[in-house]
Design an enzyme around this catalytic site. Structure first.
Site, PDB file in Angstrom:
ATOM      1  N   GLY A 134       0.859  -1.247  -0.030  1.00  0.00           N
ATOM      2  CA  GLY A 134      -0.003  -0.178  -0.225  1.00  0.00           C
ATOM      3  C   GLY A 134       0.784   1.167  -0.052  1.00  0.00           C
ATOM      4  N   TYR A 273      -7.627  -4.733 -12.686  1.00  0.00           N
ATOM      5  CA  TYR A 273      -6.453  -4.966 -13.011  1.00  0.00           C
ATOM      6  C   TYR A 273      -5.330  -5.857 -12.278  1.00  0.00           C
ATOM      7  CZ  TYR A 273      -1.807  -4.265 -15.268  1.00  0.00           C
ATOM      8  OH  TYR A 273      -0.616  -4.392 -15.710  1.00  0.00           O
TER       9      TYR A 273
END
Length: 504
Positions: A134, A273
């Site tokens: 992240g 994706y």
């Protein structure tokens, strides 16, 4: 509120992204995997297998830290997991029943060996290794504050900030120190930490980044996606919940909810994706969602054509859905090479322009004389798309109709996705007709935001309380962006200005 005794200059550490000028894909963030318990000295081997399944989440570098009793063994390498950790001697190099690993593409800090994870530190409570997927949106603020207070950093990665916050906590127990650190950080994250006696997992309060929990015999496994559990033969137990901290030790698993409850907003790009199609993310099959995206795309943007062709590999499920809904035959009109490494040398501009043909080769037998519907998962800058269109036309296609299985990307990301700034995003700077002309296609269509939400199983987007993180399509960022606000505020902010930002 943080006490500030002097003006704070703008951040001195900048987010570095090293991508080829012709690279037009949104870059994956990272993948994490950890194991606790099980057979002696198998921890590193299990994690290596899990990282192999997560290779798509980061192909730049990888690392593993194993713990044997109270001794840590760490290795960090540039390159792919198989090259670094594929040897049969891995259990001898990295013994222990517990390990944590990371596969990386840099979103903060740049491409340096010192930035490869897991990050490790010796604290007064013992060693700790942390793997992070992240991006922290207050990383630069926290780092500069920690440096001003005497902290010494060995990397430019936002993950190291978390280690410093843990080290500086005044709590007695490592779990409480870990939670103390979480209370200071903002953004999207999935964390896996190992100490000699515990494995700790955590997911950000909105669940932007994914993290799943599994069981392998007597061992517990944490990973970014379920495909990693499948790879090692583990059983999926559940998703780690948004805002949850799980602690795994010899007494079993403990679930903690240390922060006020908030509605989850997982990242939509995991489905568009990032995640592998065989993964199940937040209870939804990625493959199923992508096929429904194709169905919706065919409903919203029908066309008279002879063949539906995916841009491999990520466009395949949506193309199948489009073909099924439209009744137009599906064909593999573009063949992707899986053997082109990142280090392939393209010394001249002419050679670089041929790079798309090395990665994607048009199949003339499918394309010649045909009206082609070309399906891609998304369009970012459009530079790769126009090369593909030209290659399809050069193979004899009579018409090319480009369809994007996601909405137009209008805004950059700050939660772990490396996207260009807004002035480089084609949809943010051109009208639909201007994009069609630039991409040299006969027609162009994007799935709508509402269509994407329907593909997720929702009736539509709740504008007052969006069900997902979708800012790249809508501009609706789910958290504040402190680093960005400071950067846009100028080179120097006063105590009062910065205090208002921090306490907002």
């Amino acid at each position: 509120m943080i006490k500030l005794d002097h003006a704070i200059s703008a951040p001195v550490v900048h987010r570095e992204h090293h991508r080829d000028a012709d690279d037009d894909r949104p870059r994956l963030e990272c993948g994490v995997c950890g194991v606790w318990g099980g057979e002696k000295d198998e921890g590193s081997s299990i994690v290596a297998l899990g990282l192999h399944a997560l290779q798509h989440r980061g192909q730049e570098a990888c690392g593993i830290a194993s713990v044997n009793v109270d001794r840590f063994h760490t290795e960090r390498h540039m390159g792919h997991v198989g090259e670094a950790f594929g040897g049969s001697d891995l259990p001898k190099r990295m013994p222990g029943h517990a390990a944590v690993g990371h596969t990386r593409y840099s979103t903060a800090g740049g491409s340096f060996l010192r930035n490869i994870q897991p990050m490790f530190a010796d604290l007064d409570t013992g060693g700790i290794a942390i793997a992070h997927n992240g991006n922290l949106t207050n990383f630069l603020f926290l780092r500069n504050q920690l440096v001003a207070e005497g902290s010494i950093f060995q990397s430019t990665s936002d993950s190291e900030v978390i280690l410093h916050l843990i080290a500086r906590s005044r709590k007695a127990r490592i779990v409480d120190r870990f939670i103390d650190a979480l209370a200071r950080i903002e953004g999207g994250y999935a964390l896996v930490a190992q100490t000699p006696k515990k494995m700790i997992g955590a997911r950000d309060p909105l669940g932007i980044r994914p993290l799943v929990l599994g069981k392998l015999g007597t061992a517990h496994v944490l990973a970014s996606e379920t495909c990693a559990l499948d790879q090692i033969g583990a059983t999926f137990l559940r998703d780690v919940e948004h805002g949850e901290v799980v602690v795994i030790d010899e007494d079993g698993l403990t679930s903690l909810k240390p922060f006020p409850a908030r509605a989850a907003r997982p990242c939509l790009f995991e489905y568009v994706y990032f995640s592998r199609p065989d993964s199940v993310v937040n209870g939804r099959s990625v493959y199923g969602v992508r096929k429904r995206m194709g169905h919706g795309l065919a409903q919203e943007h029908p066309i008279q054509a002879d063949v539906v062709v995916p841009v491999p590999d990520s466009g395949v499920p949506a193309a199948l859905g489009y073909a099924h809904e439209s009744g137009i035959p599906y064909e593999m009109g573009i063949i992707r090479s899986h053997y082109l490494g990142r280090t392939f040398i393209q010394p001249s501009q002419g050679a670089r322009q041929l790079g798309v043909r090395m990665k994607h080769s048009p199949n003339r037998s499918v394309l010649e004389g045909k009206r082609v519907v070309l399906i891609d998962d998304s369009i970012v800058r459009g530079t790769t798309s126009v090369k593909l269109v030209r290659a399809v036309r050069a193979a004899g296609a009579s018409e090319v109709h480009l369809r994007s299985a996601s909405p137009p990307i209008l805004w950059p990301d700050f939660y772990g996705i490396d996207m260009p700034e807004r002035d480089q995003l084609i949809a943010a700077n051109k009208t639909m007709e201007e994009m069609r002309a630039f991409l040299e296609v006969d027609s162009l269509g994007f799935l709508s935001v509402e269509g994407l939400y329907r593909a997720m199983g929702e009736t539509g987007r709740d504008a007052s309380a969006p069900q997902f993180t979708d800012h790249y399509f809508t501009g609706d960022y789910p958290t504040r962006l402190l680093d960005r606000e400071i950067e846009e505020g100028g080179r120097e902010l006063t105590n009062r200005q910065l205090s208002l930002l921090v306490s907002a």
